[in-house]
Motif scaffolding. Structure first.
Motif: not given
Length: 71
Positions: A7, A14, A11-12, A4-5, A60, A65
């Protein structure tokens, strides 16, 4: 696999890729770059090999990474 990210936007998102995989393991496993699902391509024969190790990278899209080993 699941990464998960926090952002938002691009950019969110993956993306997943194989960072390290043997030629033999590549005959048996496929990684979905969008979902992180590892898919078995054919039946495993434990007489030919009793274990496999893959190294997967999650990226991401913003330059960050991380990697994980799957055994």
């Amino acid at each position: 696999l699941k990464a998960t990210d926090a952002d938002e936007g691009r950019n969110g998102l993956v993306k997943y890729s194989m960072k390290k995989i043997t030629e033999k393991a590549s005959l048996f496993f496929h990684l979905d770059s969008e979902t992180g699902a590892i898919i078995l391509l054919q039946r495993l024969d434990f007489e030919e090999g009793d274990s496999y190790e893959l190294e997967v990278q999650a990226d991401d899209g913003g330059g960050l990474y991380d990697t994980a080993k799957v055994a």
